[in-house]
Design an enzyme around this catalytic site. Sequence first.
Site, short mmCIF file in Angstrom:
data_model
loop_
_atom_site.label_atom_id
_atom_site.label_comp_id
_atom_site.label_asym_id
_atom_site.label_seq_id
_atom_site.Cartn_x
_atom_site.Cartn_y
_atom_site.Cartn_z
N CYS A 120 8.18 6.87 -2.89
CA CYS A 120 7.01 5.99 -2.51
C CYS A 120 7.38 5.54 -1.07
O CYS A 120 8.35 5.48 -0.35
CB CYS A 120 7.44 4.72 -3.37
SG CYS A 120 6.02 3.46 -3.46
N CYS A 122 6.36 2.34 0.15
CA CYS A 122 6.15 1.13 0.64
C CYS A 122 7.03 0.51 1.44
O CYS A 122 6.95 -0.37 2.54
CB CYS A 122 5.99 0.26 -0.70
SG CYS A 122 7.52 0.26 -1.71
N CYS A 130 2.13 1.12 -0.97
CA CYS A 130 2.83 2.36 -1.54
C CYS A 130 2.09 3.47 -0.97
O CYS A 130 2.46 4.72 -1.32
CB CYS A 130 2.82 2.09 -3.04
SG CYS A 130 3.64 0.78 -3.62
N LYS A 195 3.85 1.45 -14.60
CA LYS A 195 4.41 0.72 -13.78
C LYS A 195 3.46 -0.57 -13.62
O LYS A 195 2.34 -0.30 -12.99
CB LYS A 195 5.03 1.36 -12.67
CG LYS A 195 5.35 0.24 -11.56
CD LYS A 195 5.92 0.91 -10.22
CE LYS A 195 6.45 -0.04 -9.25
NZ LYS A 195 7.02 0.33 -8.17
N ARG A 217 -0.70 -5.18 -4.96
CA ARG A 217 -0.64 -3.69 -5.61
C ARG A 217 -1.50 -3.76 -6.82
O ARG A 217 -1.32 -2.79 -7.55
CB ARG A 217 0.88 -3.51 -5.95
CG ARG A 217 1.79 -3.30 -4.64
CD ARG A 217 3.07 -2.64 -4.86
NE ARG A 217 4.07 -2.84 -4.08
CZ ARG A 217 4.35 -2.83 -2.91
NH1 ARG A 217 3.29 -2.52 -2.04
NH2 ARG A 217 5.47 -3.14 -2.14
N GLU A 233 -1.90 6.48 -18.99
CA GLU A 233 -0.92 6.80 -17.83
C GLU A 233 0.22 7.77 -17.92
O GLU A 233 0.23 8.55 -17.28
CB GLU A 233 -0.56 5.47 -17.18
CG GLU A 233 -1.53 4.47 -16.37
CD GLU A 233 -1.56 5.15 -14.97
OE1 GLU A 233 -1.16 6.18 -14.67
OE2 GLU A 233 -2.44 4.45 -14.26
N LYS A 248 8.08 0.26 -16.65
CA LYS A 248 8.64 -0.80 -15.70
C LYS A 248 7.88 -1.90 -15.61
O LYS A 248 6.58 -1.55 -15.54
CB LYS A 248 8.80 0.13 -14.41
CG LYS A 248 9.33 -0.87 -13.40
CD LYS A 248 9.46 -0.11 -12.17
CE LYS A 248 9.95 -1.21 -10.99
NZ LYS A 248 9.85 -0.46 -9.61
N TYR A 313 20.66 -2.80 -12.51
CA TYR A 313 21.46 -3.15 -11.45
C TYR A 313 22.89 -3.94 -12.23
O TYR A 313 23.92 -4.16 -11.66
CB TYR A 313 20.98 -4.39 -10.71
CG TYR A 313 19.77 -4.12 -10.00
CD1 TYR A 313 19.82 -3.09 -8.99
CD2 TYR A 313 18.40 -4.36 -10.50
CE1 TYR A 313 18.53 -2.55 -8.38
CE2 TYR A 313 17.25 -3.71 -10.06
CZ TYR A 313 17.31 -2.96 -8.95
OH TYR A 313 16.24 -2.66 -8.58
C1 PBG Z 1 8.57 0.81 -4.89
C2 PBG Z 1 9.51 0.17 -6.06
C3 PBG Z 1 9.43 -1.30 -6.30
C4 PBG Z 1 10.41 -1.30 -7.31
C5 PBG Z 1 11.03 0.00 -7.48
N1 PBG Z 1 10.20 0.84 -6.72
C6 PBG Z 1 8.87 -2.46 -5.71
C7 PBG Z 1 7.22 -2.84 -6.11
O1 PBG Z 1 6.58 -1.71 -6.48
O2 PBG Z 1 6.62 -3.38 -5.40
C8 PBG Z 1 10.96 -2.57 -7.95
C9 PBG Z 1 12.39 -2.55 -8.37
C10 PBG Z 1 12.99 -3.61 -8.76
O3 PBG Z 1 12.38 -4.92 -8.85
O4 PBG Z 1 14.19 -3.96 -9.54
N2 PBG Z 1 7.24 0.90 -5.19
#
Ligand code: PBG
Length: 323
Positions: A120, A122, A130, A195, A217, A233, A248, A313
């Site tokens: 990504c 971002c 992104c 996502k 976003r 999707e 996610k 985590y």
């Molecule tokens: C990048 C990305 C994000 C996360 C994973 N890849 C942040 C977002 O989309 O703003 C979030 C991971 C997390 O909150 O643990 N696009």
Amino acid sequence: MGVPENRMRRLRTSEMMRRLVREVSVGVDDLVYPLFVRKGRGLKEPIASMAGCYHFSPDTIAHEAAEVAALGIPAILLFGLPETKDEMGSEAWAPDGVVHTAIREIRNVCPDLLIITDVCLCAYTDTGHCGIVTDGKVDNDRTCELLAKMAVSHARAGADIVAPSDMMDGRIGVIRQALEAEGFEDKAIMSYAAKYASAFYGPFRDVADSAPTFGDRRTYQMDPANSDEAMREIALDVEEGADIIMVKPALCFLDVVYRARQEFDLPLAAYFVSGEYMMLHAAAKAGLLDLEQAMMESLTSLKRAGADILITYFAKDAAKRLK
Ligand code: PBG
């Protein structure tokens, strides 16, 4: 038939009995541990917004990866923080970029550990979006080309699985074709297929310094109100060549995990994101709940909903507890 013929409690009388009849369980094989890497040497800086997480440099992340592997966790998910951001996010595909260097260092120490890389822009773009921005708008198709470059560069450095998290339309197909064209036909794609534009990424954006400098976003990430759309999707990503699909965040979207399990037969990942992780930590710190129990209950709920792969985590804590 009622009591006394049916007493549900008979099968809950001891831990052995509960183990015998348990429907799902969390195993160390299910876990993926996210890690953050930035340029430098000898770094292991605690991340203020995320308890127990660190910014590593490529040398120290290799030691951390070895520890993760020793716990039996099969995979890590790498996020990079570039030294400089620009309009295109060009450090994202630089052969000596921070993720590329980290992959090589980790591979030296852990030949078998699966290395998944977040794909990504971002963290790399000066807008924090992104994708690249043209006339105030994220340019979907040009971004796909850059994401493909990034994915190929990770594959070349030795990543096993690339994980696009950008939510551009069509990017899985473009990445798949680029990988094939460059001879990386064995590299897997784990697609962040459904996502959502979620408030639960808050702590992460601090970590990756990736908050958008304008707007949000919601034009590319999904509306939390939709689950039919999530199936569309996912179907597109599967058609375009995804090997593993992901939902996610996790806890607010268990119905989406469940539906994805019913409708697709690919390995299914759920990402227990930074805000979900810190929500439990904060509640435990306030004395409101037991962290270990809340962790296991949350991870178990993802398995029950149908996830095969748990990105969290908590992976090291869970692995230690499961030993
Ligand atoms: C990048 C990305 C994000 C996360 C994973 N890849 C942040 C977002 O989309 O703003 C979030 C991971 C997390 O909150 O643990 N696009």
